[in-house]
Design a protein around this motif. Sequence first.
Motif, mmCIF file in Angstrom:
data_model
loop_
_atom_site.group_PDB
_atom_site.id
_atom_site.type_symbol
_atom_site.label_atom_id
_atom_site.label_comp_id
_atom_site.label_asym_id
_atom_site.label_seq_id
_atom_site.Cartn_x
_atom_site.Cartn_y
_atom_site.Cartn_z
ATOM 1 N N SER A 1 -5.002 -5.941 10.477
ATOM 2 C CA SER A 1 -4.020 -6.826 10.023
ATOM 3 C C SER A 1 -2.647 -6.305 9.656
ATOM 4 O O SER A 1 -2.580 -5.019 9.157
ATOM 5 C CB SER A 1 -4.812 -7.858 8.791
ATOM 6 N N GLU A 2 -1.654 -7.094 9.533
ATOM 7 C CA GLU A 2 -0.219 -6.964 9.117
ATOM 8 C C GLU A 2 -0.537 -6.439 7.607
ATOM 9 O O GLU A 2 0.272 -5.775 7.044
ATOM 10 C CB GLU A 2 0.548 -7.891 9.383
ATOM 11 N N GLU A 3 -1.305 -7.523 6.887
ATOM 12 C CA GLU A 3 -1.401 -7.185 5.395
ATOM 13 C C GLU A 3 -1.775 -5.761 5.409
ATOM 14 O O GLU A 3 -1.418 -5.051 4.309
ATOM 15 C CB GLU A 3 -2.238 -8.035 5.061
ATOM 16 N N THR A 4 -2.886 -5.234 6.016
ATOM 17 C CA THR A 4 -3.539 -3.747 5.833
ATOM 18 C C THR A 4 -2.220 -2.827 5.922
ATOM 19 O O THR A 4 -2.134 -2.036 5.230
ATOM 20 C CB THR A 4 -4.574 -3.609 6.775
ATOM 21 N N ILE A 5 -1.437 -3.051 6.935
ATOM 22 C CA ILE A 5 -0.227 -2.328 7.237
ATOM 23 C C ILE A 5 0.617 -2.263 6.078
ATOM 24 O O ILE A 5 1.176 -1.173 5.717
ATOM 25 C CB ILE A 5 0.323 -2.535 8.483
ATOM 26 N N MET B 1 -11.289 4.200 11.462
ATOM 27 C CA MET B 1 -10.548 5.144 10.705
ATOM 28 C C MET B 1 -10.317 4.878 9.244
ATOM 29 O O MET B 1 -9.981 3.808 8.932
ATOM 30 C CB MET B 1 -9.069 4.967 11.585
ATOM 31 N N LEU B 2 -10.315 5.958 8.546
ATOM 32 C CA LEU B 2 -10.185 5.843 7.065
ATOM 33 C C LEU B 2 -8.595 5.411 6.902
ATOM 34 O O LEU B 2 -7.904 5.880 7.454
ATOM 35 C CB LEU B 2 -10.261 7.405 6.496
ATOM 36 N N ALA B 3 -8.444 4.891 5.786
ATOM 37 C CA ALA B 3 -7.028 4.428 5.409
ATOM 38 C C ALA B 3 -6.207 5.811 5.193
ATOM 39 O O ALA B 3 -5.001 5.579 5.672
ATOM 40 C CB ALA B 3 -7.083 3.650 3.997
ATOM 41 N N ALA B 4 -6.592 6.631 4.549
ATOM 42 C CA ALA B 4 -5.801 7.939 4.171
ATOM 43 C C ALA B 4 -5.330 8.457 5.838
ATOM 44 O O ALA B 4 -4.168 8.788 5.860
ATOM 45 C CB ALA B 4 -6.351 8.995 3.582
ATOM 46 N N GLU B 5 -6.262 8.427 6.868
ATOM 47 C CA GLU B 5 -5.896 8.903 8.116
ATOM 48 C C GLU B 5 -4.899 8.070 8.694
ATOM 49 O O GLU B 5 -3.946 8.618 9.418
ATOM 50 C CB GLU B 5 -7.308 9.136 8.793
ATOM 51 N N ARG B 6 -5.036 6.686 8.460
ATOM 52 C CA ARG B 6 -4.110 5.912 9.189
ATOM 53 C C ARG B 6 -2.734 6.114 8.704
ATOM 54 O O ARG B 6 -1.690 5.987 9.289
ATOM 55 C CB ARG B 6 -4.838 4.437 9.059
#
Length: 256
Positions: free
Chosen positions: A32-36, A1-6
């Motif tokens: 990861s929580e860091e990504t969120i 999944m792309l970051a923009a989609e997420r």
Amino acid sequence: MLAAERRNLILEKVHENKKVIVSELSREFDVSEETIRRDLDKLEEDGHVIKSYGGAILNDKGSIDLPFNVRWKANTQGKQEIAQIINGEIEDGEHIMLDASTTAVFIAKHIKQKRHLTVITNSIEILLELSDVPGWDIIAPGGRLQAGSMSLLGKRAADSINAYHVDKVFFSCKGIDLENGVTDGNDETGGIKQNMIAAAEKVYLAVDSSKFGKTALSKICSLPKVDVIVTDKKPDEYWMEMFGKAGIACLYPVGQ
């Protein structure tokens, strides 16, 4: 999944639940929580959320329009009911304006059986929706494409709208308040709606019940500028009394 989609999916969740939790989002999206946290940083930077300990809450004072796909999914039942009512307000052969709200897209879907309409809109979604309707004149103003809102904005769009005169305009907003009037998230979209109102003989505000009692950043118009309010639920008696004093008709689903 792309970051923009997420991020768009996270934005949907925060608008539905008013808050999100980092650990829950991490598990749901398998990142990861860091990504969120980076996603929430971006959403906060864009004005959509306010980060809090362990998550984020909705920034309901934000002046940035939500992406079209997020707005589209909000209160679809209410928008359907509003569109059904408005369908009965439009006559064959009329000239109308529709703004770039998702409510206006629902209106466009419901009126396609009408004959010989002229529709002026700055909504890309409505232009696509009505592109195959025979016998209609579909007019788009010039201007700059804003991809997130799927609309044409800017001075050229506003000036183009000023060149027309129509029977009716149907527009939505982010807030309707007895003292502060009808408001929107920013001056650019609000200004386009002001021009549409000035170009119309009769002004319809199509607004779901969640917008009542709220005020956004940019004033579109005072309440007396509106001739008819169409909503998905009957407002309480105080609102109905105020509408009556202002000479505003209020339409809502039968049985409420």
